[in-house]
Enzyme design. Structure first.
Site, PDB file in Angstrom:
ATOM      1  N   LYS A 191      27.445 -11.745 -39.605  1.00  0.00           N
ATOM      2  CA  LYS A 191      27.966 -13.082 -39.319  1.00  0.00           C
ATOM      3  C   LYS A 191      26.812 -14.034 -38.985  1.00  0.00           C
ATOM      4  O   LYS A 191      26.778 -15.183 -39.440  1.00  0.00           O
ATOM      5  CB  LYS A 191      28.983 -13.014 -38.170  1.00  0.00           C
ATOM      6  CG  LYS A 191      30.279 -12.330 -38.605  1.00  0.00           C
ATOM      7  CD  LYS A 191      31.197 -11.954 -37.454  1.00  0.00           C
ATOM      8  CE  LYS A 191      32.377 -11.126 -37.972  1.00  0.00           C
ATOM      9  NZ  LYS A 191      33.259 -10.608 -36.918  1.00  0.00           N
ATOM     10  N   GLN A 238      33.486 -10.289 -30.456  1.00  0.00           N
ATOM     11  CA  GLN A 238      33.646  -9.187 -31.413  1.00  0.00           C
ATOM     12  C   GLN A 238      34.548  -8.100 -30.815  1.00  0.00           C
ATOM     13  O   GLN A 238      34.330  -7.646 -29.692  1.00  0.00           O
ATOM     14  CB  GLN A 238      32.262  -8.613 -31.770  1.00  0.00           C
ATOM     15  CG  GLN A 238      32.292  -7.541 -32.834  1.00  0.00           C
ATOM     16  CD  GLN A 238      32.796  -8.031 -34.199  1.00  0.00           C
ATOM     17  OE1 GLN A 238      32.408  -9.093 -34.671  1.00  0.00           O
ATOM     18  NE2 GLN A 238      33.675  -7.267 -34.808  1.00  0.00           N
ATOM     19  N   ASP A 269      38.189 -17.517 -34.996  1.00  0.00           N
ATOM     20  CA  ASP A 269      38.865 -16.347 -35.562  1.00  0.00           C
ATOM     21  C   ASP A 269      40.354 -16.629 -35.790  1.00  0.00           C
ATOM     22  O   ASP A 269      41.048 -15.852 -36.433  1.00  0.00           O
ATOM     23  CB  ASP A 269      38.737 -15.143 -34.604  1.00  0.00           C
ATOM     24  CG  ASP A 269      37.510 -14.295 -34.918  1.00  0.00           C
ATOM     25  OD1 ASP A 269      37.165 -14.188 -36.111  1.00  0.00           O
ATOM     26  OD2 ASP A 269      36.917 -13.734 -33.977  1.00  0.00           O
TER      27      ASP A 269
END
Ligand SMILES: NC(=O)c1ccc[n+]([C@@H]2O[C@H](COP(=O)([O-])OP(=O)(O)OC[C@H]3O[C@@H](n4cnc5c(N)ncnc54)[C@H](OP(=O)(O)O)[C@@H]3O)[C@@H](O)[C@H]2O)c1
Length: 290
Positions: A54, A98, A121
């Site tokens: 990422k 994460q 997200d």
């Protein structure tokens, strides 16, 4: 029949190129460099790889990323404090925590604490609600990436029967929600299947579009797929030193008309959509979104 391979790596590279142009334009016009803050708790090797990918993708499109690494034994209140400080930091546009988190931390509490405006997200209930109502602020990265692959591959989604295998909050449920919306790459008739579904193969065989997101290596076999179906394999499973999907790629390729490989299918698209959301977050926060 040998299925067309839907090359997620190639599509993701094209999306990144477009995003790089938009980021450069934003900066040229005096806007800030979009900034993603990624939080990694513990030392799970797979999570470390995802976060590194990422960060690399941010760099490729000219975005800033900051990685905050916390030890495995971090408490929930320490993590919530960090998220609060990132929420308050005007230089941070997107926040990514994460998953998975260590067992002493309640994931839902942490994800709910991220500012909905920085929730790149698209896990926050406010953003999930907006997406469900067809007026999204952000789109969830993995399902959106799958949808983009369907569009890019020329798959006719409108009116098709899409079967989503898996009902997780991160993939299955939002995937089904996107496919059933009105709009491009949607308007499908959607069935969601899960571990309590009876006669699973009978249902998957009805799918014009089959999205597999269950986390079971090569679970979907050729006899579960309708000839000519489009198969999107979300699964990432480590088997020995190999990564395999939830679909038996070799066998299903002989039945399907198009299929995503693992790796190189949905994975790169998930990251590309995260980057897209980070630019969108920057635009929303500075009032420049269209
Ligand atoms: N490519 C990417 O970017 C990306 C992103 C996210 C996840 N993934 C991968 O995608 C896979 C799924 O992830 P997830 O987070 O959605 O997993 P998850 O939270 O474990 O959910 C799995 C889902 O599959 C269902 N399931 C499990 N076994 C089944 C069976 N035998 N028959 C029918 N349904 C079954 C479960 O049903 P119940 O609800 O009834 O338990 C559940 O709904 C994993 O391999 C993950 O690593 C990839």
């Amino acid at each position: 029949m040998s299925a067309k391979i839907i090359d997620g790596k190639q599509v993701a590279a094209r999306v990144r190129e477009e995003l790089a142009g938009l980021v450069a334009q934003r900066i040229e016009q005096g806007g800030s460099q979009p900034h993603l803050a990624a939080v990694l708790v513990g030392d799970d090797p797979a999570s470390a790889v995802y976060v590194r990918n990422k960060e690399r993708a941010c760099a490729k499109v000219g975005m800033k990323s900051t990685l905050i690494k916390l030890p495995r034994e971090t408490s929930q209140s320490e993590l919530l404090e960090l998220v609060a400080s990132l929420n308050a930091d005007a230089s941070v546009n997107g926040i990514l925590v994460q998953l998975p988190l260590p067992p002493q931390i309640n994931e839902v509490d942490v994800l709910d604490s991220i500012s909905p405006l920085k929730d790149v997200d698209c896990f926050h209930p406010e953003n999930v609600g907006l997406m469900m109502q067809g007026r999204p602020r952000f789109l969830p990265c993995t399902p959106h990436g799958c949808q983009e692959l369907l569009i890019d591959s020329g798959t006719i989604v409108a009116g098709a029967h899409a079967v989503v295998l898996g009902r997780s909050e991160i993939v299955g449920k939002p995937m089904a929600a996107l496919l059933v919306q009105k709009g491009a790459g949607a308007n499908a008739t959607v069935t969601i299947a899960h571990s309590r579904t009876q006669n699973l193969a009978e249902i998957t065989r009805q799918a014009d579009i089959l999205v597999a997101a269950i986390g079971k290596p090569e679970f979907v076999t050729a006899d579960m797929v309708k000839p000519g179906a489009v198969v999107i394999d979300v699964g990432i499973n480590r088997v020995g030193d190999k990564l395999v999907g939830d679909v038996d790629f070799e066998a299903v390729s002989q039945v399907a008309s198009a299929i995503t490989p693992v790796p190189g299918g949905v994975g790169p698209m998930t990251i590309a959509m995260l980057i897209k959301n980070t630019l969108r977050a920057a635009e929303i926060q500075t009032g420049t979104s269209s």
